[in-house]
Motif scaffolding. Sequence first.
Motif, PDB file in Angstrom:
ATOM      1  N   UNK A   1       0.850  -1.196   0.000  1.00 44.64           N
ATOM      2  CA  UNK A   1       0.000   0.000   0.000  1.00 44.64           C
ATOM      3  C   UNK A   1       0.882   1.241   0.000  1.00 44.64           C
ATOM      4  N   UNK A   2       0.633   2.155  -0.931  1.00 40.54           N
ATOM      5  CA  UNK A   2       1.376   3.406  -0.986  1.00 40.54           C
ATOM      6  C   UNK A   2       0.932   4.299   0.168  1.00 40.54           C
ATOM      7  N   UNK A   3       1.857   4.904   0.921  1.00 44.30           N
ATOM      8  CA  UNK A   3       1.439   5.810   1.990  1.00 44.30           C
ATOM      9  C   UNK A   3       0.582   6.944   1.431  1.00 44.30           C
ATOM     10  N   UNK A   4      -0.514   7.220   2.111  1.00 36.90           N
ATOM     11  CA  UNK A   4      -1.427   8.258   1.638  1.00 36.90           C
ATOM     12  C   UNK A   4      -0.969   9.612   2.156  1.00 36.90           C
ATOM     13  N   UNK A   5      -0.279  10.368   1.331  1.00 36.75           N
ATOM     14  CA  UNK A   5       0.184  11.687   1.724  1.00 36.75           C
ATOM     15  C   UNK A   5       0.132  12.599   0.510  1.00 36.75           C
ATOM     16  N   UNK A   6       0.223  13.908   0.769  1.00 39.45           N
ATOM     17  CA  UNK A   6       0.207  14.863  -0.331  1.00 39.45           C
ATOM     18  C   UNK A   6       1.367  14.616  -1.296  1.00 39.45           C
ATOM     19  N   UNK A   7       2.514  14.234  -0.754  1.00 40.98           N
ATOM     20  CA  UNK A   7       3.673  14.013  -1.610  1.00 40.98           C
ATOM     21  C   UNK A   7       3.517  12.758  -2.458  1.00 40.98           C
ATOM     22  N   UNK A   8       3.072  11.665  -1.858  1.00 40.97           N
ATOM     23  CA  UNK A   8       2.898  10.444  -2.639  1.00 40.97           C
ATOM     24  C   UNK A   8       1.795  10.611  -3.685  1.00 40.97           C
ATOM     25  N   UNK A   9       0.742  11.353  -3.335  1.00 46.70           N
ATOM     26  CA  UNK A   9      -0.320  11.611  -4.314  1.00 46.70           C
ATOM     27  C   UNK A   9       0.184  12.489  -5.457  1.00 46.70           C
ATOM     28  N   UNK A  10       0.982  13.475  -5.139  1.00 45.93           N
ATOM     29  CA  UNK A  10       1.536  14.331  -6.197  1.00 45.93           C
ATOM     30  C   UNK A  10       2.354  13.496  -7.177  1.00 45.93           C
ATOM     31  N   UNK A  11       3.212  12.649  -6.653  1.00 47.84           N
ATOM     32  CA  UNK A  11       4.040  11.812  -7.534  1.00 47.84           C
ATOM     33  C   UNK A  11       3.188  10.845  -8.342  1.00 47.84           C
ATOM     34  N   UNK A  12       2.125  10.342  -7.711  1.00 47.46           N
ATOM     35  CA  UNK A  12       1.230   9.407  -8.408  1.00 47.46           C
ATOM     36  C   UNK A  12       0.530  10.090  -9.581  1.00 47.46           C
ATOM     37  N   UNK A  13      -0.044  11.264  -9.352  1.00 42.70           N
ATOM     38  CA  UNK A  13      -0.771  11.949 -10.420  1.00 42.70           C
ATOM     39  C   UNK A  13       0.178  12.556 -11.458  1.00 42.70           C
ATOM     40  N   UNK A  14       1.434  12.784 -11.093  1.00 43.33           N
ATOM     41  CA  UNK A  14       2.409  13.300 -12.053  1.00 43.33           C
ATOM     42  C   UNK A  14       2.705  12.291 -13.159  1.00 43.33           C
ATOM     43  N   UNK A  15       2.307  11.042 -12.953  1.00 48.46           N
ATOM     44  CA  UNK A  15       2.514  10.005 -13.974  1.00 48.46           C
ATOM     45  C   UNK A  15       1.421  10.007 -15.036  1.00 48.46           C
ATOM     46  N   UNK A  16       0.326  10.728 -14.776  1.00 54.07           N
ATOM     47  CA  UNK A  16      -0.791  10.744 -15.721  1.00 54.07           C
ATOM     48  C   UNK A  16      -0.526  11.800 -16.797  1.00 54.07           C
ATOM     49  N   UNK A  17      -0.645  11.438 -18.078  1.00 52.99           N
ATOM     50  CA  UNK A  17      -0.269  12.368 -19.150  1.00 52.99           C
ATOM     51  C   UNK A  17      -1.107  13.643 -19.213  1.00 52.99           C
ATOM     52  N   UNK A  18      -2.336  13.601 -18.719  1.00 51.28           N
ATOM     53  CA  UNK A  18      -3.201  14.786 -18.746  1.00 51.28           C
ATOM     54  C   UNK A  18      -3.161  15.515 -17.407  1.00 51.28           C
ATOM     55  N   UNK A  19      -3.376  14.780 -16.318  1.00 51.63           N
ATOM     56  CA  UNK A  19      -3.493  15.410 -14.997  1.00 51.63           C
ATOM     57  C   UNK A  19      -2.222  16.134 -14.599  1.00 51.63           C
ATOM     58  N   UNK A  20      -1.053  15.609 -14.995  1.00 56.41           N
ATOM     59  CA  UNK A  20       0.206  16.223 -14.564  1.00 56.41           C
ATOM     60  C   UNK A  20       0.351  17.671 -15.050  1.00 56.41           C
ATOM     61  N   UNK A  21      -0.350  18.000 -16.133  1.00 52.90           N
ATOM     62  CA  UNK A  21      -0.291  19.373 -16.651  1.00 52.90           C
ATOM     63  C   UNK A  21      -0.979  20.359 -15.712  1.00 52.90           C
ATOM     64  N   UNK A  22      -1.805  19.855 -14.808  1.00 53.11           N
ATOM     65  CA  UNK A  22      -2.562  20.711 -13.895  1.00 53.11           C
ATOM     66  C   UNK A  22      -1.965  20.758 -12.491  1.00 53.11           C
ATOM     67  N   UNK A  23      -0.819  20.101 -12.304  1.00 49.82           N
ATOM     68  CA  UNK A  23      -0.186  20.071 -10.983  1.00 49.82           C
ATOM     69  C   UNK A  23       0.764  21.252 -10.832  1.00 49.82           C
ATOM     70  N   UNK A  24       0.624  22.041  -9.755  1.00 56.84           N
ATOM     71  CA  UNK A  24       1.599  23.113  -9.522  1.00 56.84           C
ATOM     72  C   UNK A  24       2.963  22.532  -9.182  1.00 56.84           C
ATOM     73  N   UNK A  25       4.056  23.225  -9.520  1.00 54.73           N
ATOM     74  CA  UNK A  25       5.394  22.753  -9.139  1.00 54.73           C
ATOM     75  C   UNK A  25       5.451  22.474  -7.639  1.00 54.73           C
ATOM     76  N   UNK A  26       5.896  21.271  -7.291  1.00 53.94           N
ATOM     77  CA  UNK A  26       5.852  20.788  -5.911  1.00 53.94           C
ATOM     78  C   UNK A  26       7.078  19.934  -5.625  1.00 53.94           C
ATOM     79  N   UNK A  27       7.560  19.999  -4.395  1.00 50.09           N
ATOM     80  CA  UNK A  27       8.684  19.151  -3.970  1.00 50.09           C
ATOM     81  C   UNK A  27       8.517  18.842  -2.492  1.00 50.09           C
TER      82      UNK A  27
END
Length: 261
Positions: A1-27
């Motif tokens: 199970x992937x830990x449920x956190x803002x960071x893990x979710x950001x990395x997860x959605x950054x893999x989607x070809x459409x959704x990643x375009x809507x993610x603000x720069x995050x680290x």
Amino acid sequence: MIPSSKWSLHRFFAKHPVIRKYLPPTALYQESLLDAYLRQYDTVYIKPCSTHMGKGIMKVWKQEGGYALVKERGQTVFAPSLEALKERIGQSAGESKHIIQKGIPLSEVNGRPYDIRVMMMRNGAGKWQYAGMLAKVAGADSVITNVARGGGYVTTVRHALQQSRAVPPENVKKLIRELIDLSYQVCTHFNKYKHSSQIGIDWAVDKQGNLALIEVNFDFPSHGLFAKLSDKTYYRTIKRLRSQYLALRARRRRKKPASSR
């Protein structure tokens, strides 16, 4: 199970070809990144990885003679140097992990920023279904749009878009359609991350009318927010879809023993 956190979710959605375009720069927040983010962006947000409802969010920006920091609805704190700012952030953040994120210049209703919550529910067939949307307007002097913690209020998306003039009136319908379509993509992709039966997706609309994905609330997204609208249609739809899905889940549980014999 992937830990449920803002960071893990950001990395997860950054893999989607459409959704990643809507993610603000995050680290993942580190002191060494603070200077670079503040040089590149007018405002940054520092958010705890594992909290919700706007808890612990800090807004940081440059100002004449130093930097300013405010946490949730607290007093604005001045830091005369980057080192002093890092110390202030460290005192507020404690030992928990945080992310650092580009601040989005949110469009405003009467001088107060807002974001948009899109509610997605699994229906009686177990499929994702759009249930409604609303705008969450920040409280006075609040850096968060969470209504409960920030002292804000809710209104319809159409009203917020019209009042803020974030998009021309003739484009409001198109933007609402885009929000719904993108939210279906978020839910479909989320199926690969974790099972959920209801998701509240928070979208930003900046002052130029551009969308950004702020947060995906998948544990217990508030139904009560929609009860605050004068028109209860969305609230009734959410409750109806929830009841239908729970009935489906109950039927599936009753069938399990028979199918396993």
